[in-house]
Design an enzyme around this catalytic site. Structure first.
Site, PDB file in Angstrom:
ATOM      1  N   GLU A 263       0.823  -1.214   0.000  1.00 45.58           N
ATOM      2  CA  GLU A 263       0.000   0.000   0.000  1.00 45.58           C
ATOM      3  C   GLU A 263       0.857   1.264   0.000  1.00 45.58           C
ATOM      4  O   GLU A 263       0.532   2.238  -0.683  1.00 45.58           O
ATOM      5  CB  GLU A 263      -0.938  -0.001   1.208  1.00 45.58           C
ATOM      6  N   ARG A 267       0.404   3.684  -3.319  1.00 39.94           N
ATOM      7  CA  ARG A 267      -0.283   4.955  -3.038  1.00 39.94           C
ATOM      8  C   ARG A 267       0.717   6.104  -2.863  1.00 39.94           C
ATOM      9  O   ARG A 267       0.621   7.119  -3.550  1.00 39.94           O
ATOM     10  CB  ARG A 267      -1.152   4.815  -1.787  1.00 39.94           C
ATOM     11  N   ASP A 396      -4.234 -10.209  -8.373  1.00 42.89           N
ATOM     12  CA  ASP A 396      -4.604  -9.305  -9.463  1.00 42.89           C
ATOM     13  C   ASP A 396      -3.480  -8.494 -10.102  1.00 42.89           C
ATOM     14  O   ASP A 396      -3.115  -8.694 -11.266  1.00 42.89           O
ATOM     15  CB  ASP A 396      -5.730  -8.375  -9.007  1.00 42.89           C
ATOM     16  N   GLU A 530     -12.398  -0.679 -10.303  1.00 40.95           N
ATOM     17  CA  GLU A 530     -11.946  -1.629 -11.325  1.00 40.95           C
ATOM     18  C   GLU A 530     -12.860  -1.698 -12.548  1.00 40.95           C
ATOM     19  O   GLU A 530     -12.384  -1.876 -13.679  1.00 40.95           O
ATOM     20  CB  GLU A 530     -11.785  -3.025 -10.700  1.00 40.95           C
ATOM     21  N   THR A 616      -1.148   0.464 -10.316  1.00 44.00           N
ATOM     22  CA  THR A 616      -2.411  -0.145  -9.902  1.00 44.00           C
ATOM     23  C   THR A 616      -3.247   0.773  -9.025  1.00 44.00           C
ATOM     24  O   THR A 616      -4.376   0.423  -8.688  1.00 44.00           O
ATOM     25  CB  THR A 616      -2.146  -1.490  -9.195  1.00 44.00           C
TER      26      THR A 616
END
Length: 634
Positions: A263, A267, A396, A530, A616
């Site tokens: 994360e 981010r 993913d 998504e 992502t």
């Protein structure tokens, strides 16, 4: 003992003292302990080297005395570290990888090694054990680096872009422009309320009008600020962007604390890198590099596969408590490549690129069941822990980063392309299914047994497959575009079949149910991006107007069911027209959902796919068209 043996013709001296048997025993015990203490002090006390010369060979004595100061400092460093009791111990691993990756672009690696001066913290060698501790290496101070400082040529980079970042804004359909302006207004509304009630916290709680910190980011704060930066810039919300920039300059502190490696990377590091590339503002680059260095100790494992949680202060790392047998997660250690290559290119320090290239070496070495990548890998042995395969959560973005690594390399990273092609072939063969109603979906695989479920997180795959199809051979291009369209249509159905026209967290294809959640725990929607991400890619690659129409339906549903007085909130049940709210405006709503919706109604040259790949978290990172990233100040 010689001194206590009875001499011929003489009584033993304890006997001479008139001691009885129990007293003799206690006396001998005391004397033995005294002798042990004396000899122990002789060999173990720090200043005992001059006594050791009486007992040890001269060569050993010299060695001992010369290392005494190093031993002392090493002990002090070790004792000051907090022990991580959750981890198995393993041999130390240096910050520099054990094996240089042959797959790393040779020109980049050679230029970086020849030209780069490592950043101050990276220049200090680091050692780490299996318990995740990072300790300064002892030894002589490194020689002074006299090479020219590394300099990233930002102006040359901007000239290499084939399209203006915000596009040329030619004449456009008034309805399209009006819809884009509506999405811009939603972004401003979300940001203004965050700034008013939660600035500096990680997310806004819009119902209670306060901030939320959470535990994913350790001591880091301001996740929404960093996630929103590039969206504010692209939408030309100039005043709001300056507010966010000011907070990063004045208040963004890289505090210590336990944080998710994944994360923090997608981010914070991704958001800071993207904003630097968009603006050229040095503050974003310096923060990204400093934070990137704090993540490096997570790679100090026997295999170089990083653990999922890291203490940003001590460098200690460990696996998630819920991860099977202390394993690392495919979607976490496989979603570092884009950002870490850019950290090397901006800093001139090859260590970031080498860390992620080593991950590929481990993955290429381990056997894949049926050609599939399971979700759990041991960072100690480099073997799969269990055979659970998912294109949704836990797996993913690993697949996403394979095709995007190839695109970001300007289609030169053939290893990434082959890994993607092979993985997609296995996925299509074993996981892609068609329901009785004709809906194409991607099931999950548990040791050979299919679970006919598709998560919202897996809905990114329509866009990913379309992106890869655009660059496939002619004989496969149309096949993969059709597959991408079918999966995107299935995800749209999961929205269309709900009462709110928003999709559930997961939907199933069993017991006569198709594209709907069948469990209460899967009926919620937390502002996820998504599905609209796939709409955006499908629009750009086909220009089929249905994707813009589907995107507009999402905008209307968000306005109707998620917009509250002080921001946007997720909802707990998409199958009721009067849903309750979860009181959370996720940072990725500003980073991803609103950005993808905005781009869906922009011309193709706004953040053109020729120039940019999205990480992502939807942070745009540039394609390496030229060699501008290996400049050296003369």
């Amino acid at each position: 003992m010689v001194l206590l043996r009875k001499l011929p013709g003489m009584p033993g001296w304890p006997t001479a003292l008139g001691l009885r048997l129990p007293q003799k025993f206690l006396f001998l015990l005391f004397l033995s302990g005294l002798l042990t203490l004396c000899f122990g002090a002789l060999f173990l006390l720090p200043d005992s080297s001059r006594f050791k010369r009486l007992f040890l060979p001269r060569r050993a004595t010299a060695s001992t005395s010369s290392s005494s100061s190093a031993s002392s400092s090493s002990s002090a460093a070790s004792s000051s570290s907090t022990r991580d009791t959750d981890l198995p111990r393993s041999p130390p691993a240096a910050a520099e990888p054990r094996h240089a990756s042959p797959a790393a672009p040779r020109r980049l690696r050679e230029k970086l090694r020849a030209a780069a001066r490592p950043a101050p913290r990276a220049r200090q060698q680091v050692q780490g054990g299996g318990d995740g501790r990072a300790e300064p290496a002892t030894g002589a101070a490194p020689a002074r680096d006299t090479r020219a400082p590394f300099r990233f040529d930002y102006e040359r980079f901007r000239r290499s872009l084939r399209h203006p970042v915000r596009g040329r804004r030619p004449g456009e359909d008034p309805e399209t422009r009006a819809r884009r302006m509506k999405i811009k207004e939603m972004m401003k509304f979300a940001w203004d309320n965050y700034k008013l009630y939660a600035l500096g916290k990680n997310e806004l709680r819009p119902l209670t009008k306060n901030g939320h910190i959470g535990n994913m980011f350790g001591g880091l704060r301001g996740a929404t600020v960093v996630d929103a930066l590039d969206t504010l810039y692209i939408m030309e919300l100039e005043e709001e962007f300056q507010e966010a920039k000011k907070w990063v300059e004045k208040s963004f502190d890289l505090n210590n604390g336990e944080a998710s490696l994944f994360e923090v990377n997608i981010r914070y590091v991704g958001g800071l890198l993207a904003t630097y590339y968009l603006t050229g503002e040095e503050v974003f680059k310096s923060k990204a590099l400093e934070l990137g260095e704090k993540l490096l100790p997570a790679f100090n494992t026997p295999t170089g596969i990083p653990r999922g949680v890291i203490n940003l202060g001590s460098g200690m790392s460990w696996s998630w408590g819920w991860a099977s047998a202390g394993s690392s997660i495919l979607a976490e250690f496989g979603t570092l490549h884009l950002e870490f290559l850019h950290l090397s290119e901006l800093s001139g320090n090859p260590v970031f690129a080498e860390k992620v290239m080593n991950i590929r070496k481990v993955l290429n070495r381990v056997e894949k069941p049926q050609g599939l990548y399971p979700n759990f890998l041991s960072p100690v042995t480099g073997n799969w822990v269990q055979h659970h395969v998912s294109i949704g959560g836990l797996g993913d973005s690993f697949y996403e980063y394979l095709i995007k690594s190839w695109l970001m390399s300007d289609k030169k990273d053939s290893e990434a392309k082959k890994m993607y092609d092979d993985a997609l072939e296995a996925i299509e063969k074993h996981l892609v299914k068609k329901s009785a109603g004709g809906l194409t979906y991607i099931a999950e695989w548990r040791g050979g047994v299919l679970d006919h479920k598709m998560g919202h997180l897996a809905c990114f795959s329509g866009g990913m497959i379309a992106l890869g199809a655009e660059h496939a051979g002619e004989e496969r291009k149309q096949h993969y575009m059709d597959l991408a369209a079918e999966i995107t249509s299935t995800c749209h159905e999961s929205y269309a079949r709900s009462d709110t026209k928003l999709g559930p967290e997961a939907f199933r294809f069993d017991a006569g149910t198709e594209a709907m959640a069948t469990r209460l725990s899967e009926r919620y929607y937390i502002l996820r991006p998504e599905v609209v991400e796939s709409y955006m890619y499908m629009w750009r690659l086909t220009h089929d107007p249905k994707y813009r129409q589907w995107g507009w339906e999402v905008v209307k549903a968000l306005e109707k069911h998620c917009r509250v007085e002080a921001g946007f909130s997720g909802i707990r049940d998409v199958y009721t027209t009067t849903p309750t709210h979860d009181n959370m405006q996720q940072s990725f709503f500003l980073a991803e959902t609103l950005k993808y919706l905005y781009l869906l109604f922009c011309e193709d040259d706004v953040l053109s796919l020729d120039d940019w790949v999205f990480n992502t978290e939807a942070h745009p990172l540039p394609v390496n068209h030229t060699n501008f990233k290996a400049s050296v100040q003369q």
